[in-house]
Design an enzyme around this catalytic site. Sequence first.
Site, PDB file in Angstrom:
ATOM      1  N   ILE A  83      -9.556   4.941   0.595  1.00 52.42           N
ATOM      2  CA  ILE A  83      -8.531   5.332  -0.383  1.00 52.42           C
ATOM      3  C   ILE A  83      -8.623   4.524  -1.674  1.00 52.42           C
ATOM      4  CG2 ILE A  83      -6.036   5.724  -0.660  1.00 52.42           C
ATOM      5  CD1 ILE A  83      -7.521   7.511   1.404  1.00 52.42           C
ATOM      6  N   GLU A 102      -1.497  10.578   4.196  1.00 52.26           N
ATOM      7  CA  GLU A 102      -1.151   9.780   5.375  1.00 52.26           C
ATOM      8  C   GLU A 102      -0.848  10.700   6.556  1.00 52.26           C
ATOM      9  OE1 GLU A 102       1.877   6.943   4.437  1.00 52.26           O
ATOM     10  OE2 GLU A 102       2.510   6.783   6.519  1.00 52.26           O
ATOM     11  N   LYS A 153      12.967   5.217   2.242  1.00 52.27           N
ATOM     12  CA  LYS A 153      13.513   4.991   0.902  1.00 52.27           C
ATOM     13  C   LYS A 153      15.024   5.162   0.854  1.00 52.27           C
ATOM     14  CE  LYS A 153       9.657   4.813  -1.382  1.00 52.27           C
ATOM     15  NZ  LYS A 153       9.302   3.805  -2.338  1.00 52.27           N
ATOM     16  N   ARG A 195      10.082  -8.424   0.761  1.00 53.45           N
ATOM     17  CA  ARG A 195       9.077  -7.892  -0.163  1.00 53.45           C
ATOM     18  C   ARG A 195       9.710  -7.552  -1.504  1.00 53.45           C
ATOM     19  NH1 ARG A 195       3.937  -5.237   0.025  1.00 53.45           N
ATOM     20  NH2 ARG A 195       3.538  -5.761   2.182  1.00 53.45           N
ATOM     21  N   HIS A 213      -1.277   0.539   8.354  1.00 52.17           N
ATOM     22  CA  HIS A 213      -0.045  -0.255   8.287  1.00 52.17           C
ATOM     23  C   HIS A 213       0.094  -1.206   9.464  1.00 52.17           C
ATOM     24  CE1 HIS A 213       0.703   3.318   5.767  1.00 52.17           C
ATOM     25  NE2 HIS A 213       1.074   2.375   4.944  1.00 52.17           N
ATOM     26  N   ASP A 222      -4.179   8.730  -7.794  1.00 53.15           N
ATOM     27  CA  ASP A 222      -3.210   8.513  -6.705  1.00 53.15           C
ATOM     28  C   ASP A 222      -1.804   8.922  -7.107  1.00 53.15           C
ATOM     29  OD1 ASP A 222      -5.043   7.291  -4.939  1.00 53.15           O
ATOM     30  OD2 ASP A 222      -4.835   5.367  -5.972  1.00 53.15           O
TER      31      ASP A 222
HETATM   32  N1  GLN Z   1      -5.864   3.521  -4.472  1.00 55.62           N
HETATM   33  C1  GLN Z   1      -4.767   2.771  -3.980  1.00 55.62           C
HETATM   34  C2  GLN Z   1      -5.261   1.764  -2.954  1.00 55.62           C
HETATM   35  O1  GLN Z   1      -6.143   2.061  -2.231  1.00 55.62           O
HETATM   36  C3  GLN Z   1      -3.725   3.652  -3.353  1.00 55.62           C
HETATM   37  C4  GLN Z   1      -2.555   2.849  -2.837  1.00 55.62           C
HETATM   38  C5  GLN Z   1      -1.371   3.664  -2.384  1.00 55.62           C
HETATM   39  O2  GLN Z   1      -1.454   4.804  -2.054  1.00 55.62           O
HETATM   40  N2  GLN Z   1      -0.244   3.060  -2.327  1.00 55.62           N
HETATM   41  O3  GLN Z   1      -4.753   0.676  -2.830  1.00 55.62           O
HETATM   42 ZN    ZN Z   2      -1.411   5.325   0.133  1.00 54.97          ZN
END
Ligand code: GLN
Ligand code: ZN
Length: 803
Positions: free
Chosen positions: A474, A708, A126, A558, A737, A642
């Site tokens: 997630i 992560e 960032k 992006r 990723h 989240d």
């Molecule tokens: N719940 C979201 C997903 O799975 C979380 C995304 C994120 O942490 N950027 O896409």
């Molecule tokens: Zn994430």
Amino acid sequence: MTDRTTPTLPAATILGYPRIGPGRELKRAIEAFWAGRSELDDLQAKAADLRRRQRSRLVELGLAPDDASIPSDFSYYDQVLDIAVTLGAVPPRFAHLLDDDGALDLPGYFTLARGSEERPPLEMTKWFDTNYHYLVPEISPQTAFRLSDDRVVRLFLEAAAEGVTTRPVVVGPVTFLLLSKAVGVEETEGDGAAPTAAPPEGFTPLDRLDDVLPVYVELLRSLGQAGAPWVQVEEPALAVDWGVDRDRVLAAVERAYAALATETSRPERPALFVPVAYGPAEDALPVLARAGVEAVGIDLVRGGVPSGEVLGELGDTAVVAGAVDGRNVWRTDLDAALTRLQELEAGLRPGAGREGTLSVTTSTSLQHVPYDVGAETSLDPQLRAWLAFADQKVEEVIALATALIEGRDAAEGAFLTAADRRRSRLEHPGVRRAEVRERVAALGEADYRRADFAERASAQAAVLDLPPLPTTTIGSFPQTVEIRRARSRHGRGELSTAEYTAAMREEIARVVGLQEELGLDVLVHGEPERNDMVQYFAEHLEGFAVTERGWVQSYGTRCTRPSILWGDVARPAPITVEWSSYAASLTDKPVKGMLTGPVTILAWSFVRDDQPLADTAAQVALALRDEVADLESAGIGVIQVDEPALRELLPLRSEDHAAYLEWSVGAFRLATSVAAPRTQVHTHLCYSEFGEVIGAIDALDADVTSIEAARSRMEVLPELQAAGFARGVGPGVYDIHSPRVPGEEEIAELVALAAESVPSGLLWVNPDCGLKTRGYEEVEPSLRHLVAAARQVRDRLTTSTEA
Ligand code: GLN
Ligand code: ZN
């Protein structure tokens, strides 16, 4: 000015302008080139055309074409990558891309940013507290700096040939080194693809300052030869606490700019304009002035007017004041800004004439805001009148400069309109809603607290019936071409809402079926209905608006389209309950409800500037709290909120950390503490290093935190342990990723590693992040391996406890 060779500063300028193109032309051209759909020549021609159009647009808006008020800040990818390449700081693993002169061509430049099969790209992180990401240069004790690229000069000459005298923009030496990562010397194994080695003990990139400076001097000289009157050498990193000794940083500034200012003299080099944006850096201004730079830039929006003592020390140095917010989308309160400018002017060189010593600019580059409010034809006209994107901000800067020089009357029209529009904003019924304000005012301690974790854990164990090391994901599953197509057809009215809903339900059913077949323990509905994790909520909450063309560069090609949070926030109806309930109706396994947290919603939106962020956060939190309550009543027993952006909004100065963490953690707790003890609250964090916010992660008080960790091989776990974290944790064991499919054994190894620092009753097994950007061909086998790996370690642990 006393120095006759110093050119006059333009009265009005901007620190930078968006680069991606009003219709994202640059993004399209670059991506077409990457995909092999166009030639390098096409890309370069399109980029040149975009630059030409941007320059004429800025002239049309009122910046002068002949006084260096138009910045030359074009970049194909990122300004930090640009300076690294200009200085020749290319990591040895990419040495094979350099030509005989040590230069990189454009495809090679893109390879540094994106990596290749065998070679990982530069890391990305960032840019200050924004949502822009830069590429992190790698500096070792051996990095050989030399002027390796003439793009800065070429861009200047390109504009000059068309009659526009621009101001080249480069990242300055101290910021370049502070933003870089220290690495060791790579063992170049044959093809140079070996991983980066650890830096020698105690080495920091700033140690290389003296080696970088001659390259900057040479760059300045070539700009001088090309005829550039001014150059903008940016030092935003001076607004940050680096955990490095501040005196050392200031000494570096003095050394660097003394060298730049004196090793070549005017007009052999351009006049130096050094802005410090993104926050205050009062202590750096006199240092820069002493070193001999011709102009300094101050962020008046974040930093305010420097003290009289500091201003007094600036002597003859010209000041460029960032009076228009480069980070937000609201029309400037021109009267307030003018007052601040006049206050600043009064503090400068008492008694001296001001002609040419004070100019007006934006607080940062305008790369953080969209181009033009005028393009938003379907926004509510009233809201539109309150907004200023890049083009409107250029006009505001000009109005302020005019008022400062000729008096307010000379720009009266602009001032009256601004005042009018601000008034209409303050008086709009949606901006201050009594019911929202009363609810926030009535909050007490108890609204932020759940039952003890022990009580919650046993209540949850009784209803959830999960195995040790439970597996989950997630939230999102791949956003397939079909999903995207259905959404855009729905947007265009080609698909009715009923048809669209049916298509999404079909997708949910498929995703639930897949998860059952894979054997995951806690299922998700897959989030197919969400275009974006913030915008989706913005579209369903009152107080937010979404734009059509308000794209902002996030990194490389992006872009994101931040929502605009303009008024008090309320939730007119449940948002996610139907989707989650539908998913739950298809399975006997628990289904996790999925919400975006209040801090992340704020971080990825343009927020209102008329009240503290903490107050806005509480309003968003209350809307989410209602959603949590409704999910719970609908029988959803696991709810994830989240907060991937928790670390991102952390203030740049450590003295501001505590207050931020207090309200951000408070907002999360306010959103979640309505959940009964039997309801399991999860949170998810990613995209950052967590060291500085470990205590805050604990204070969120979630029952389970997924985080992560795959790339860093569980590095965060000992930190959590040291902070006394003793609730559920799911360190990511599958790096989403990358398109790579991790094998079962490799995941099992990470799970076993995690099991060494987390008691098995608290350990969860999950990927690093959502799966939306991946394809099923990777996701299916990866999750299959993940489930198998969890079972393997689970069996091992249970047999060892039985034995
Ligand atoms: N719940 C979201 C997903 O799975 C979380 C995304 C994120 O942490 N950027 O896409
Ligand atoms: Zn994430």
